[in-house]
Design an enzyme around this catalytic site. Structure first.
Site, mmCIF file in Angstrom:
data_model
loop_
_atom_site.group_PDB
_atom_site.id
_atom_site.type_symbol
_atom_site.label_atom_id
_atom_site.label_comp_id
_atom_site.label_asym_id
_atom_site.label_seq_id
_atom_site.Cartn_x
_atom_site.Cartn_y
_atom_site.Cartn_z
ATOM 1 N N HIS A 264 7.110 7.856 -7.894
ATOM 2 C CA HIS A 264 6.940 9.238 -7.848
ATOM 3 C C HIS A 264 5.765 9.633 -7.887
ATOM 4 O O HIS A 264 5.166 10.673 -7.399
ATOM 5 C CB HIS A 264 7.871 9.421 -9.129
ATOM 6 N N GLU A 265 5.003 9.230 -8.666
ATOM 7 C CA GLU A 265 3.622 9.726 -9.426
ATOM 8 C C GLU A 265 2.634 9.378 -8.003
ATOM 9 O O GLU A 265 1.859 10.092 -7.522
ATOM 10 C CB GLU A 265 3.013 8.897 -10.329
ATOM 11 N N HIS A 268 3.053 12.359 -5.727
ATOM 12 C CA HIS A 268 1.909 13.295 -6.314
ATOM 13 C C HIS A 268 0.505 13.167 -5.996
ATOM 14 O O HIS A 268 -0.215 13.711 -5.499
ATOM 15 C CB HIS A 268 2.040 13.432 -7.703
ATOM 16 N N GLU A 294 6.414 18.939 -6.268
ATOM 17 C CA GLU A 294 7.565 17.869 -6.427
ATOM 18 C C GLU A 294 8.262 17.391 -5.372
ATOM 19 O O GLU A 294 8.744 16.532 -5.472
ATOM 20 C CB GLU A 294 8.354 18.447 -7.508
#
Lengths: 500, 500
Positions: A264-265, A268, A294
């Site tokens: 997830h990170e 980003h 997101e």
């Protein structure tokens, strides 16, 4: 005019450098700082933020922007310079509309609010936090009033996270989404529960860390321009497009936490690292919005990272790291395990099918509080009622209910919807990527992520904050943000898993 | 006047916060930063330094200081407020005497100088660096001229590191020191060499790290206000008196490097951490001078850390960490090994008995260059001649000779003498501590460092930068900086080791 533009860019570079400095201090605080330094670090960050505010709202920038207005309107409207002038003007106007006294007052109340919320949450006593939340709601209304006229009192708040987007647009999208998602999880709840007990075995930290780094290296995370550290809560931070760092936390008794957190990170970070170099040190060196940001993290975490194809490639590798824990778990069981749908109380632990419902109930409460149609004192009950309606369960107490998230304690109304919108955008982009990239599932199944990252860079990342979110999504997919692709994605994926 | 003082303090707090921010960015650059971020980090630091310079030389501060002059002179001259006004005024006057254009020109030339020096050093080709060094010498003379009248052209440079100290004072001290140290190492050179080959075995990093942290924890290093990391060159950095961090580097095939480096940096950190809380966020939250700072690091590294008593306690513990490497080496052999005197080419590897001679030759060259009595082109030969005279050996090439240190490439003339002065001050303080603290050697032999640190805190640390170095040393020991205690210390210690 060229000279004025150069001057403006210099002023904006200075602001970008100060923002980066503040971000470094913030990162250090959460990753490295010895505990006894907290108060001084707060003072250091406050000093930089004060200087930033003074510089960002200076008459010098205001005058330059006024002088450059005509010049900007004669440029190609999609050029970097035209967009820079436009985005800088927008930010300047927003910041200068809010009086300094309000900024100070709001900072004080949110600081108090956070510490009271912590206590209220730990004791599950909403009455403690109620007076603070009432003040914060009132301050947020006062804030909205600085931006009159608006269509809806919530618009100025949403605009801080989703530039240009209106409350009515979000409500329309969520109305469709809610019905579909509630129906879906109802159908799933009638099916047999998936066994995922193997995810709760002991998974030593070092191997978790190594597996995660191996995957994100393959995703394309560039260690010459980033690093991963541990922190209490995972986050991504950018010090300019050449230094974008991620953090994670490892739970040795729950494998998905660090793994999907890292994916997830990384999503980003890939976004920030993909912004064009010539936008660096400017307000355009940023994501288009929180939702678009997101969409990137969710795509790598969920659409790619929880897909059958991904695990077809990576599961044997993961088994090498954890032979005793996973040696007897089949690929199919593992895939079903990391995709199990189970209504639960905690948003950050929610699965793909239930997550948006957590968001929707929060947004509905936020809007009602801002409109005044809901009183703060009635928020806990409203929370619980909606929770049961959407997810079929009721929180045991306010600590896991209305007091669950930190956001309201810092007055962050308008933040939550961006999480759900991000999911929708990720599915919209994925639909288009699947058309544009030949055999996209085959590429995932061979860990060949280059074409995927290349597409995202070319279509999304490179533009930074040049386009507003609705503008960007439409430019890329032909439609503004819409729930259908995500609903289709959920139905296909979970229809197969649960044989619906 | 109280209001003006408050205003001044606020302005100085802002400056202190910006300095801390710049230091955090610098620390991160050397400890964590991914390599691809170097250019942007340079820009970020430059932006903060520019803002710092503008604020530190602002008319607002100048006017406040002028207005507060009479008020300050009516206060107790040793009070925090009186000293704050005095030290701030001194710094303001120094900074405002140097025109901005000169600051910019000097920054450019030192930046070029450093990169050319690196190349010249790596190829051992002084002729490459010669034109840059000529420019830097000329710029340093120009700098000195901003502070006319002076007794000696070198005074304003020395003053940047040792406030208030004069070149003539240093020369007088070094004249005594030189004769004594040259004679001492000549006497030692006639004795049998000490075997220290066991120090060059393989010492695994993890155990070296753990031993070092165990020792400095016992010294009193407070991990709630500090941390240790790895970096290419060891250093200490302060982000205010509540966050003082150290770094070290570990050489697995040379035990003393990390060990004594850690003790040394810890000495610096204990100083900064011991500054009174009420001086925090002011220009007084600093060491009195570089020499006083170095007196602290050298005391923990050498006077304590290389003493017989220290190893009486710690050697058995070190042997537990390294049983195969040190199991058969006696305490006496180890003690003699870490104190072996051997003239060598490299300053940073020099032992206690030869170290100051490396410094003295550098200082003599610096002064001669500034006076114009030595031409830059003749510096390599002058270096080699003096080196043979003082240390009995001649560098093989300029890379280990005149090009050895980075300092001149950034125009840091005046820096070197502080290292040797620090050694002298450490011995002066030690003499006084030995009078004031009952059985100081017994305390070391039982690792009871509390009374030592307590004495240093009370007499040195707590004052921060309130007093000039000569003033402080006199206040504490009854004498300004003088070489006799250090000479006595060397003669006793090495007299015993080498049976002179």
């Amino acid at each position: 005019m060229k000279e004025k533009l150069t001057k403006l860019k210099e002023r904006l570079q200075e602001i970008a450098d100060l923002r980066a400095a503040s971000a470094v201090l913030g990162w250090d605080q959460l990753v490295n700082m010895p505990e006894g330094a907290a108060e001084n670090r707060g003072e250091q960050i406050a000093t930089i933020e004060n200087i930033l505010h003074t510089k960002a709202t200076s008459d010098e920038i205001g005058t330059l922007l006024d002088d450059l207005k005509d010049y900007g309107s004669q440029l190609d409207p999609d050029s970097d310079d035209a967009r820079l002038i436009k985005v800088a003007k927008r930010a300047y106007d927003k910041q200068t509309k809010v009086p300094s006294e309000f900024v100070v007052k709001f900072a004080r109340e949110t600081s108090i609010g956070q510490s009271v919320w912590e206590k209220a949450k730990s004791t599950s006593d909403f009455s403690l936090f109620q007076p603070n939340l009432e003040k914060l709601v009132a301050l947020r209304r006062e804030y909205a009033d600085f931006f009159k006229p608006w269509d809806h009192v919530f618009d100025p708040l949403l605009d801080d996270f989703e530039p240009g987007m209106k409350t009515a647009e979000v409500q329309k999208i969520f109305d469709v989404l809610r019905t579909e998602q509630v129906a879906l999880i109802k159908a799933i709840s009638e099916k047999e529960k998936i066994d995922r007990s193997f995810l709760f075995l002991n998974y030593p930290e070092k191997s978790q860390w190594e597996f995660g780094e191996e995957v994100i290296t393959q995703f394309g995370y560039d260690w010459k321009h980033g690093r991963q550290d541990k922190s209490a809560h995972p986050f991504t931070t950018s010090f300019g497009v050449n230094d974008v760092r991620i953090t994670t936390r490892v739970k040795e008794n729950y494998l998905p936490s660090a793994m999907f957190g890292t994916f997830h990170e990384c999503g980003h970070a890939l976004y920030e690292l993909g912004i064009a170099q010539n936008l660096n040190r400017s307000p355009l060196a940023d994501g288009a919005s929180m939702a678009v940001h997101e969409s990137q993290s969710r795509m790598w975490e969920n659409i790619i990272g929880r897909s059958k194809e991904f695990w077809t490639y990576y599961y044997p590798r993961l088994q090498e790291f954890f032979p005793s824990q996973l040696g007897n778990v089949s690929l199919d069981s593992f895939y079903r395990g990391v995709n199990a749908v189970e209504p639960s109380l905690i948003r950050v632990e929610a699965d793909e099918a239930t997550y948006n419902l957590h968001i929707m109930l929060r947004l509905e409460l936020e809007i009602a509080l801002m409109e005044g149609s809901l009183q703060v004192k009635d928020a806990p009950e409203a929370w619980n009622t909606k929770f049961e309606e959407y997810l079929g369960i009721v929180p045991d107490n306010d600590s896991v209910g209305v007091l669950q998230d930190v956001h309201w304690s810092f007055g962050g109304f308008g933040y939550f919807p961006t999480y759900a919108l991000g999911n929708l955008v990720s599915a919209q982009l994925w639909e288009k990527m699947s058309e544009d990239i030949n055999d996209i599932n085959g590429k995932i199944a061979s860990a060949d992520f280059g074409p995927l990252l290349g597409w995202l860079r070319e279509n999304i990342h490179i533009h930074g904050a040049k386009f507003e979110p609705q503008e960007l999504v439409k430019k890329v997919t032909g439609s503004t943000i819409t729930p259908e692709p995500f609903i289709k994605y959920l139905k296909q994926k979970f229809g197969a898993i649960y044989a619906l």
